[in-house]
Enzyme design. Structure first.
Site, PDB file in Angstrom:
ATOM      1  N   LYS A  13       0.827  -1.214   0.000  1.00  0.00           N
ATOM      2  CA  LYS A  13       0.000   0.000   0.000  1.00  0.00           C
ATOM      3  C   LYS A  13       0.860   1.263   0.000  1.00  0.00           C
ATOM      4  CE  LYS A  13      -2.492  -0.752   3.734  1.00  0.00           C
ATOM      5  NZ  LYS A  13      -1.930  -2.036   4.196  1.00  0.00           N
ATOM      6  N   ARG A  88     -10.306   0.375   8.780  1.00  0.00           N
ATOM      7  CA  ARG A  88      -9.702  -0.924   9.040  1.00  0.00           C
ATOM      8  C   ARG A  88     -10.687  -1.902   9.663  1.00  0.00           C
ATOM      9  NH1 ARG A  88      -3.988   0.461   8.975  1.00  0.00           N
ATOM     10  NH2 ARG A  88      -2.667  -1.336   9.176  1.00  0.00           N
ATOM     11  N   ARG A 122      11.282  -5.602   5.149  1.00  0.00           N
ATOM     12  CA  ARG A 122      11.053  -4.202   4.777  1.00  0.00           C
ATOM     13  C   ARG A 122      12.044  -3.270   5.471  1.00  0.00           C
ATOM     14  NH1 ARG A 122       5.021  -2.141   4.912  1.00  0.00           N
ATOM     15  NH2 ARG A 122       5.084  -2.568   7.130  1.00  0.00           N
ATOM     16  N   ARG A 163      -0.643  -8.661  13.446  1.00  0.00           N
ATOM     17  CA  ARG A 163      -1.216  -7.698  12.493  1.00  0.00           C
ATOM     18  C   ARG A 163      -1.970  -8.420  11.376  1.00  0.00           C
ATOM     19  NH1 ARG A 163       3.998  -4.707  10.928  1.00  0.00           N
ATOM     20  NH2 ARG A 163       2.715  -3.509   9.471  1.00  0.00           N
TER      21      ARG A 163
HETATM   22  P1  AMP Z   1       0.111   0.796   9.057  1.00  0.00           P
HETATM   23  O1  AMP Z   1       1.234   1.769   8.927  1.00  0.00           O
HETATM   24  O2  AMP Z   1      -1.089   1.149   8.218  1.00  0.00           O
HETATM   25  O3  AMP Z   1       0.548  -0.626   8.871  1.00  0.00           O
HETATM   26  O4  AMP Z   1      -0.419   0.921  10.574  1.00  0.00           O
HETATM   27  C1  AMP Z   1       0.432   0.601  11.661  1.00  0.00           C
HETATM   28  C2  AMP Z   1      -0.421   0.376  12.895  1.00  0.00           C
HETATM   29  O5  AMP Z   1      -1.140   1.573  13.234  1.00  0.00           O
HETATM   30  C3  AMP Z   1      -1.493  -0.707  12.769  1.00  0.00           C
HETATM   31  O6  AMP Z   1      -0.975  -2.013  12.987  1.00  0.00           O
HETATM   32  C4  AMP Z   1      -2.488  -0.275  13.852  1.00  0.00           C
HETATM   33  O7  AMP Z   1      -2.020  -0.637  15.143  1.00  0.00           O
HETATM   34  C5  AMP Z   1      -2.428   1.247  13.755  1.00  0.00           C
HETATM   35  N1  AMP Z   1      -3.454   1.745  12.808  1.00  0.00           N
HETATM   36  C6  AMP Z   1      -3.246   2.298  11.580  1.00  0.00           C
HETATM   37  N2  AMP Z   1      -4.397   2.624  11.011  1.00  0.00           N
HETATM   38  C7  AMP Z   1      -5.382   2.266  11.880  1.00  0.00           C
HETATM   39  C8  AMP Z   1      -6.810   2.327  11.863  1.00  0.00           C
HETATM   40  N3  AMP Z   1      -7.488   2.787  10.805  1.00  0.00           N
HETATM   41  N4  AMP Z   1      -7.476   1.888  12.963  1.00  0.00           N
HETATM   42  C9  AMP Z   1      -6.822   1.432  14.041  1.00  0.00           C
HETATM   43  N5  AMP Z   1      -5.487   1.306  14.111  1.00  0.00           N
HETATM   44  C10 AMP Z   1      -4.763   1.728  13.046  1.00  0.00           C
END
Ligand code: AMP
Length: 207
Positions: A13, A88, A122, A163
């Site tokens: 993404k 999410r 990564r 995750r």
């Molecule tokens: P990402 O960078 O999108 O992989 O997000 C890293 C972490 O941030 C995720 O594993 C969640 O713990 C938190 N996070 C990001 N977006 C959301 C969301 N929309 N709702 C809840 N937690 C989020």
């Protein structure tokens, strides 16, 4: 055009987001980036978010929805935006529908068995670029800005397992949700280079 970018952790993404934002002139809004900036800055939101992120769980909906709602009320998103990492779960999707109009939900589909290797390999840069260790030829600097690359704290096998489970249980149902609304577009992100995946995206979204 307002887009949601959907996909499991490691689906690419972030990599595709910068390309899409540049081509279509969209504001890139990543809730993960917002949380990481808050953690770095030691803000109250950062303090709440850290324990959830470290455990591979979702930050509570009320915190997350409020952040996105506020962000989408700013002037710089008026020409179009791309939500990366939000919504999410179904609750967040329903909340979003109350304060935003979404044109397309772009789902990057990657088989489960590729995701773990992708995330654990990564390397990211503070400028937003990300790489896989297998393509770096031993280098540890960003090809775009020259800064040193690092490993995200939540990119370790235990957190990644959590995750992926969170994704499957809470986020994957959004595929059906947006399909029912006639807004879902799926591209295959498991094979091919990032440019090849991007070419599929441009075909799907139009020039
Ligand atoms: P990402 O960078 O999108 O992989 O997000 C890293 C972490 O941030 C995720 O594993 C969640 O713990 C938190 N996070 C990001 N977006 C959301 C969301 N929309 N709702 C809840 N937690 C989020």
């Amino acid at each position: 055009m307002n887009i949601i970018l959907l996909g499991a952790p490691g689906a690419g993404k972030g990599t595709q987001a910068s390309k899409i934002a540049a081509k279509y002139g969209l504001m890139h809004i990543s809730t993960g980036d917002i949380f990481r900036a808050n953690i770095k800055g030691g803000t109250p939101i950062g303090k709440i978010a850290k324990s959830y992120i470290d455990a591979g769980k979702l930050v509570p909906d009320e915190v997350t929805c409020e952040i996105v709602k506020n962000r989408l009320s700013e002037e710089d998103v008026k020409k179009g935006y791309m939500l990366d990492g939000f919504p999410r779960n179904l609750f967040q999707a329903e909340e979003l529908s109350k304060f935003a109009t979404i044109d397309v939900c772009l789902n990057i589909d990657v088989p489960r068995d590729l995701l773990m290797d992708r995330i654990c390999g990564r390397r990211v840069c503070s400028c937003g670029e990300s790489y896989h260790v297998s393509t770096l030829n031993g280098s540890n600097v960003c090809a775009k800005c020259g800064r040193e690359l690092y490993i995200r704290e939540d990119d370790n096998p235990a957190t990644v397992e959590a995750r992926l489970k969170t994704y499957e249980e809470q986020t994957a149902p959004l595929i059906g949700y947006y399909k029912k609304k006639g807004k879902l577009v799926t591209v295959h992100g498991g094979k091919g280079s990032p440019d090849e995946v991007f070419a599929q995206i441009v075909l799907a979204l139009g020039e």
